[in-house]
Write a protein that holds these residues in place. Sequence first.
Motif, mmCIF file in Angstrom:
data_model
loop_
_atom_site.group_PDB
_atom_site.id
_atom_site.type_symbol
_atom_site.label_atom_id
_atom_site.label_comp_id
_atom_site.label_asym_id
_atom_site.label_seq_id
_atom_site.Cartn_x
_atom_site.Cartn_y
_atom_site.Cartn_z
ATOM 1 N N SER A 133 1.282 -2.184 -10.576
ATOM 2 C CA SER A 133 2.486 -2.825 -11.101
ATOM 3 C C SER A 133 2.996 -2.022 -12.289
ATOM 4 C CB SER A 133 2.195 -4.248 -11.565
ATOM 5 O OG SER A 133 1.810 -5.045 -10.477
ATOM 6 N N TYR A 134 4.302 -1.948 -12.413
ATOM 7 C CA TYR A 134 4.912 -1.295 -13.561
ATOM 8 C C TYR A 134 6.309 -1.849 -13.773
ATOM 9 C CZ TYR A 134 7.620 1.735 -10.389
ATOM 10 O OH TYR A 134 8.471 2.206 -9.432
ATOM 11 N N LYS A 135 6.872 -1.598 -14.962
ATOM 12 C CA LYS A 135 8.231 -2.020 -15.286
ATOM 13 C C LYS A 135 9.122 -0.787 -15.349
ATOM 14 C CE LYS A 135 7.112 -6.267 -17.646
ATOM 15 N NZ LYS A 135 7.294 -7.073 -18.834
ATOM 16 N N SER A 136 10.353 -0.966 -14.929
ATOM 17 C CA SER A 136 11.302 0.128 -14.889
ATOM 18 C C SER A 136 12.648 -0.364 -15.411
ATOM 19 C CB SER A 136 11.445 0.631 -13.447
ATOM 20 O OG SER A 136 12.469 1.581 -13.357
ATOM 21 N N ALA A 137 13.241 0.392 -16.310
ATOM 22 C CA ALA A 137 14.550 0.028 -16.844
ATOM 23 C C ALA A 137 15.619 0.888 -16.175
ATOM 24 C CB ALA A 137 14.590 0.230 -18.353
ATOM 25 N N LYS A 138 16.714 0.283 -15.802
ATOM 26 C CA LYS A 138 17.882 0.919 -15.204
ATOM 27 C C LYS A 138 17.646 1.432 -13.782
ATOM 28 C CE LYS A 138 19.854 2.469 -19.568
ATOM 29 N NZ LYS A 138 20.300 3.613 -20.337
ATOM 30 N N VAL A 139 16.463 1.928 -13.494
ATOM 31 C CA VAL A 139 16.151 2.500 -12.176
ATOM 32 C C VAL A 139 15.308 1.492 -11.407
ATOM 33 C CG1 VAL A 139 15.058 4.416 -10.962
ATOM 34 C CG2 VAL A 139 16.171 4.808 -13.159
ATOM 35 N N GLY A 140 15.577 1.317 -10.133
ATOM 36 C CA GLY A 140 14.822 0.375 -9.319
ATOM 37 C C GLY A 140 13.403 0.837 -9.057
ATOM 38 N N CYS A 141 12.726 0.132 -8.193
ATOM 39 C CA CYS A 141 11.334 0.420 -7.857
ATOM 40 C C CYS A 141 11.258 1.457 -6.740
ATOM 41 C CB CYS A 141 10.644 -0.857 -7.406
ATOM 42 S SG CYS A 141 10.688 -2.148 -8.665
ATOM 43 N N PHE A 187 4.071 4.649 -6.754
ATOM 44 C CA PHE A 187 2.777 4.131 -6.285
ATOM 45 C C PHE A 187 1.941 5.258 -5.703
ATOM 46 C CE2 PHE A 187 0.668 1.353 -2.835
ATOM 47 C CZ PHE A 187 -0.400 1.035 -3.657
ATOM 48 N N LEU A 188 2.550 6.092 -4.879
ATOM 49 C CA LEU A 188 1.826 7.213 -4.278
ATOM 50 C C LEU A 188 1.391 8.223 -5.339
ATOM 51 C CD1 LEU A 188 4.096 7.689 -1.136
ATOM 52 C CD2 LEU A 188 1.769 6.793 -1.168
ATOM 53 N N LYS A 189 2.278 8.539 -6.294
ATOM 54 C CA LYS A 189 1.932 9.505 -7.349
ATOM 55 C C LYS A 189 0.776 9.015 -8.206
ATOM 56 C CE LYS A 189 5.994 10.419 -9.343
ATOM 57 N NZ LYS A 189 7.093 11.065 -10.077
ATOM 58 N N VAL A 227 -8.554 9.290 -2.720
ATOM 59 C CA VAL A 227 -7.397 8.764 -1.999
ATOM 60 C C VAL A 227 -6.615 9.920 -1.373
ATOM 61 C CG1 VAL A 227 -5.297 7.393 -2.165
ATOM 62 C CG2 VAL A 227 -7.276 6.812 -3.578
ATOM 63 N N ASP A 228 -6.629 9.974 -0.034
ATOM 64 C CA ASP A 228 -5.865 10.981 0.699
ATOM 65 C C ASP A 228 -4.499 10.447 1.132
ATOM 66 O OD1 ASP A 228 -7.837 13.047 0.681
ATOM 67 O OD2 ASP A 228 -8.927 11.966 2.244
ATOM 68 N N ASN A 229 -4.390 9.128 1.283
ATOM 69 C CA ASN A 229 -3.153 8.528 1.765
ATOM 70 C C ASN A 229 -3.182 7.041 1.417
ATOM 71 O OD1 ASN A 229 -0.723 8.180 3.062
ATOM 72 N ND2 ASN A 229 -1.542 8.383 5.125
ATOM 73 N N ILE A 230 -1.993 6.428 1.393
ATOM 74 C CA ILE A 230 -1.908 4.981 1.251
ATOM 75 C C ILE A 230 -1.088 4.473 2.423
ATOM 76 C CG2 ILE A 230 -1.151 3.047 -0.147
ATOM 77 C CD1 ILE A 230 -1.538 4.767 -2.599
ATOM 78 N N TRP A 250 1.197 -2.925 -3.228
ATOM 79 C CA TRP A 250 -0.172 -2.982 -2.748
ATOM 80 C C TRP A 250 -0.215 -2.342 -1.365
ATOM 81 C CZ3 TRP A 250 3.152 -6.972 -3.152
ATOM 82 C CH2 TRP A 250 3.400 -7.745 -2.036
ATOM 83 N N GLY A 251 -1.377 -1.785 -1.052
ATOM 84 C CA GLY A 251 -1.548 -1.117 0.228
ATOM 85 C C GLY A 251 -2.993 -0.730 0.444
ATOM 86 N N LEU A 252 -3.254 -0.016 1.536
ATOM 87 C CA LEU A 252 -4.610 0.408 1.883
ATOM 88 C C LEU A 252 -4.789 1.890 1.558
ATOM 89 C CD1 LEU A 252 -4.990 -1.364 5.329
ATOM 90 C CD2 LEU A 252 -6.079 -1.993 3.171
ATOM 91 N N ALA A 253 -5.663 2.160 0.599
ATOM 92 C CA ALA A 253 -5.983 3.540 0.252
ATOM 93 C C ALA A 253 -6.978 4.072 1.267
ATOM 94 C CB ALA A 253 -6.574 3.609 -1.153
#
Length: 117
Positions: free
Chosen positions: A47-55, A60-62, A78-81, A109-112
């Motif tokens: 989870s994170y907060k972002s101002a002006k720019v959407g999600c 998440f991948l980075k 983690v090779d992939n999500i 959320w996802g599967l690593a």
Amino acid sequence: MKKVILLLISVFLLAACTTTHPNTPAVGEPIPVVSLKIKQMKSLSYSYKSAKVGCSEIEFLKKFVGKKVKTDDGTLNVDNIMDIHMDVSSSQQWFLGIKADEEFECSFWGLAVEYEH
């Protein structure tokens, strides 16, 4: 009349050039397919907060892909999500009755997945 005939001939020529043959095999060698075996999978959330720019799923991948993550059972490279899910909520910030910035709260959320190498 000649213009109409030329137009019809042009249309038929273009239509003849654009026909495809779906059962024609591709030319060249087939693209190699490598089946990857999954070594282990774990559920991840971020989870994170972002101002002006959407999600963005990219954030998440980075955050996790290519990195080691500690789990209850040890570590996971983690090779992939896979199977990424997202929940977004936004709120508008007001300053002296003027709309200032919009802030987004992003939850992923996802599967690593770690593959066998």
